[in-house]
Write an enzyme that holds these catalytic residues in place. Structure first.
Site, PDB file in Angstrom:
ATOM      1  N   GLU A   1      13.119  -0.657 -23.327  1.00  0.00           N
ATOM      2  CA  GLU A   1      14.033  -1.479 -22.281  1.00  0.00           C
ATOM      3  C   GLU A   1      14.225  -0.691 -21.026  1.00  0.00           C
ATOM      4  O   GLU A   1      15.250  -0.636 -20.554  1.00  0.00           O
ATOM      5  CB  GLU A   1      15.482  -1.675 -23.128  1.00  0.00           C
ATOM      6  CG  GLU A   1      15.384  -2.355 -24.168  1.00  0.00           C
ATOM      7  CD  GLU A   1      16.717  -2.521 -24.897  1.00  0.00           C
ATOM      8  OE1 GLU A   1      17.017  -3.597 -25.584  1.00  0.00           O
ATOM      9  OE2 GLU A   1      17.605  -1.509 -25.073  1.00  0.00           O
TER      10      GLU A   1
ATOM     11  N   ASP B   1      18.093  -5.918 -33.841  1.00  0.00           N
ATOM     12  CA  ASP B   1      19.215  -5.386 -32.974  1.00  0.00           C
ATOM     13  C   ASP B   1      20.623  -5.777 -33.245  1.00  0.00           C
ATOM     14  O   ASP B   1      21.235  -6.288 -32.654  1.00  0.00           O
ATOM     15  CB  ASP B   1      18.907  -5.959 -31.432  1.00  0.00           C
ATOM     16  CG  ASP B   1      19.885  -5.175 -30.510  1.00  0.00           C
ATOM     17  OD1 ASP B   1      20.421  -4.131 -30.801  1.00  0.00           O
ATOM     18  OD2 ASP B   1      20.017  -5.489 -29.333  1.00  0.00           O
TER      19      ASP B   1
ATOM     20  N   GLU C   1      29.186  -5.345 -30.409  1.00  0.00           N
ATOM     21  CA  GLU C   1      28.334  -5.942 -29.356  1.00  0.00           C
ATOM     22  C   GLU C   1      27.942  -7.393 -29.946  1.00  0.00           C
ATOM     23  O   GLU C   1      28.145  -8.361 -28.765  1.00  0.00           O
ATOM     24  CB  GLU C   1      27.191  -5.161 -29.266  1.00  0.00           C
ATOM     25  CG  GLU C   1      26.094  -5.718 -28.361  1.00  0.00           C
ATOM     26  CD  GLU C   1      25.003  -4.969 -28.159  1.00  0.00           C
ATOM     27  OE1 GLU C   1      24.113  -5.396 -27.340  1.00  0.00           O
ATOM     28  OE2 GLU C   1      24.697  -3.853 -28.855  1.00  0.00           O
TER      29      GLU C   1
END
Length: 730
Positions: free
Chosen positions: A310, A383, A411
């Site tokens: 990323e 993820d 998240e």
């Protein structure tokens, strides 16, 4: 009478009446309020009247301080300290080396079995006098034993005939923070970073000690205090001086300091024009920098690294492997006994299937990492989604040290607005059988070093508490921090058992509270799956903030950052084909897991759309079609949140009003969001499949275009929140 003296009189009357101050959740599970059961409290009092301790050290002093606070509060009586045994009620703590009384019990063989961090709690006799002992090989083992003793009292367990031997099943039990040096917290939903860099090193906020206490009470022995998207400045003298103060604060509680580092640091500091891990100058730079870190923190633990992921720099930029990069850092830390935790969270935008990437990239490197390198692997291959199959790297890597990374901060579970106890998720992955060496090769047993012969194993939990008074934003996120720590100590504990502990320590022993709230915690994770990503759907989130739904999201700089990449819905069906006719990601698992996931007729329905593209009319176990089952799950998720609300309303008056009202309000937000998730997804998939929502379900209040607009307007809960502003992903 003046107003001032009237105020003093009123305050005195209120204080004298015993009216409790509002409970804000700051103390989390270490509340230590007086035990309400008078009989039980008197039993504890008679057994724990006098503390006998023969030695001093920062860690023993911390244990004594905790006992004074804990027993003083729970038993509503100051703990007496003695330097010899009384006739009754003795509590003796120490190691054979530091306590003659402990040494007299000849516990060496038993202590050797529990190891340097384990402990023994036992009711026994010393010099013919009754005593309760907390014994260990090390001071930190004594501290862990003290916390366990207090836990027994907090949860109302009898200590008559006490006989407990306990040792951690996992070696490195770490918490990770994604805190930036500007105090914004990536994927943190509870305020600013705990670490007030502006006042450090001069001011040592008492909160730093309380943070250490909370972690030590769970047996956590390591912390990484900064973001894996690391700012190189963390290795500067300016920040190392500050970090050293935090390390000094955590040390008595058995917590070792680690730092996330930026792989490009030699260039970022302006010292070199390369970060090539095979360049001699780069290797020397890291050796010199490691030496500097240890000058500030002599017992520094090591580095955590996010590389080639990323946008983060790494060895691939120089044509090198992950092993080249990790081994260079390990070599720099080697003289000091430091470790490298190297994250396996990598994925290539050119890869056909993001699911495959970590396995395909790291398996060829198995056995090529130094013994002081540990690969840190997320629980699933994508993820931190609400449900994922276990990563095939667990059971795949046989000759490389590994650890499991779990996420506590929510998240993908509604931030600090939704109640989603993560115990069932953690239990699901730890009990997953990889069949790496036949049946029983669970992820938990692999981490416990019972399957392969690793030099190091561990667990890491991304916790991200902040400056909110209750640490975590939502009061129930505390429970996920708690269950992570308890399972890191013992992965065989059940999420239900740990939930009961946490409720008793944090709220109440009243069964009128425990029963309904226990049911809330039990269903909360599954409810979150149902109204977001049922039947193996995944990553249907709006990009960037990961809060609200956007199953229609199909265009981005990278396809694997879109929802359509994962669900692949069309007129004929839905799901990602990972069998031999698709990406063949199933080949990464051992048999019989591989065959189970590859067979549409046998794959667990919870994982069906992870591994198969399935016709909308496929018949499910319920007898419904896939389309009907998908709609059913979305509506069931909303119904489960409504049930959570009803159960929470039942406990009003059984706990403090402040936390009751807080959770009640958050459940209202959660229901609103669950309805919008449901309606957004069923309307979108209806539009793609051409199938109507069955008539027996309430029809969405708005059309699909309305919900698409909410992606851009409603679903960012706080537009100034760093998680809302940041486009970077963890």
């Amino acid at each position: 009478m003046s107003r001032f003296f009237a105020f003093l009189l009123t305050f005195a009357l209120i204080s004298g009446s015993g009216l409790a101050l509002a409970e804000d959740g700051y103390r989390m599970w270490l509340r230590y309020d007086p035990i309400e059961n008078t009989s039980l409290r008197n039993d504890y009092r008679s057994q724990l009247r006098h503390l006998v301790v023969d030695s001093q050290s920062p860690t023993i002093d911390a244990a004594v301080k905790e006992l004074r606070m804990g027993l003083g509060g729970l038993l509503d009586r100051e703990l007496a300290e003695r330097d010899n045994l009384a006739r009754r009620g003795n509590l003796v703590i120490g190691t054979p080396e530091s306590s003659e009384l402990i040494a007299s019990l000849d516990l060496e063989d038993r202590l050797a079995q529990v190891g340097p961090e384990g402990f023994i709690l036992e009711e026994t006799r010393i010099n013919r006098r009754p005593a309760t002992i907390v014994a260990a090989q090390s001071d930190v083992g004594v501290l862990y034993g003290v916390y366990h003793l207090l836990r027994l009292l907090q949860t109302g367990e009898t200590i008559d005939g006490l006989n407990v031997s306990s040792a951690p099943k996992v070696q490195h039990r770490m918490v990770n923070h994604w805190d930036n040096l500007d105090r914004l917290v990536e994927r943190g939903y509870a305020g600013l970073s705990l670490w007030d860099w502006g006042s450090l090193p001069n001011h040592r906020d008492p909160r730093y000690t309380d943070y250490a206490r909370m972690n030590a009470s769970l047996g956590i022995n390591a912390t990484v205090i900064n973001n894996v998207n690391a700012d190189p400045r963390i290795l500067s003298d300016q920040f190392l001086e500050k970090v050293a103060v935090l390390a000094d604060t955590f040390r008595p509680y058995g917590i070792k300091m680690y730092l996330s580092i930026n792989f490009d640091s030699p260039r970022a500091f302006g010292d070199l024009d390369t970060a090539d891990p095979l360049d001699p100058g780069v290797r020397q730079w890291w050796k010199d920098r490691a030496e500097k870190v240890y000058e500030y923190i002599p017992d520094f633990g090591g580095f955590l690294v996010k590389a080639d992921s990323e946008g983060q720099p790494g060895p691939h930029g120089y044509g090198r492997t992950h092993a080249d990069g990790a081994n260079m850092l390990a070599e720099a830390l080697e003289p000091f006994g430091g470790l490298v935790f190297w994250r396996a969270f990598v994925y290539d935008p050119e890869q056909e299937d993001r699911f495959r990437e970590a396995y395909d990239e790291f398996m060829p490197l198995d056995g090529k990492f130094k013994d002081s390198v540990i690969l840190q692997i997320k629980n699933g291959p994508i993820d931190f989604q609400p449900r994922e199959p276990f990563s095939p790297l667990f059971g795949g890597l046989k000759d490389t040290n590994i650890m499991l990374e779990l996420q506590v901060t929510q998240e993908y579970f509604g931030f600090s607005y939704h109640l989603a106890y993560q115990g069932p998720l953690f239990e699901e992955v730890l009990q997953a059988d990889t069949y790496a060496k036949g049946e029983g090769s669970t992820v938990g047993r692999i981490l416990g070093n019972e399957v392969f012969e690793y030099k190091h194993t561990g667990m890491a939990g991304v916790i991200n508490p902040g400056t909110d008074r209750n640490w975590t934003g939502h009061p129930f996120v505390q429970s996920s921090w708690y269950v992570y720590g308890r399972m890191a100590w013992d992965y065989e504990l059940t999420s239900e058992q740990i939930a009961d502990e946490w409720m008793r320590m944090t709220f109440s022993h009243d069964r009128r509270f425990l029963d309904p709230v226990g049911e809330i915690m039990e269903i909360s994770r599954e409810a979150g799956v149902n109204y977001r990503n049922p039947l193996g759907l995944t990553h249907l989130y709006a990009q960037g903030h990961h809060y609200g739904p956007a199953p229609w999201y199909a265009e981005a700089d990278r396809l694997d950052w879109t929802a359509a990449y994962y669900h692949r819905a069309s007129e004929t069906g839905i799901g990602f084909d990972r069998t031999e006719t698709g990406s063949n990601a199933v080949e990464q698992y051992h048999e019989p897991v591989r065959e189970l996931f590859a067979d549409l007729d046998r794959v667990p329905e919870d994982f069906m759309l992870w591994f198969h593209h399935v016709d909308w009319d496929h018949e499910m176990e319920s007898g419904r079609t896939l389309w009907e089952e998908l709609v059913h799950k979305y509506y069931k998720g909303v119904e489960q949140v409504e049930a959570m609300q009803r159960k929470w309303d039942q406990v009003e008056g059984l706990i403090d009003q402040q936390r009751f009202e807080h959770v009640k309000a958050l459940l209202e937000i959660q229901l609103r969001d669950a309805i919008r998730w449901r309606d957004s997804c069923v309307l979108y998939f209806s539009s793609v499949s051409g199938r109507p929502i069955p008539e027996q379900y309430p029809q969405p209040e708005h059309d699909l275009e309305h919900y698409k607009k909410l992606e851009r307007t409603f679903y960012v809960p706080d537009p100034w929140h760093p998680a809302s502003r940041s486009r970077a992903l963890n």
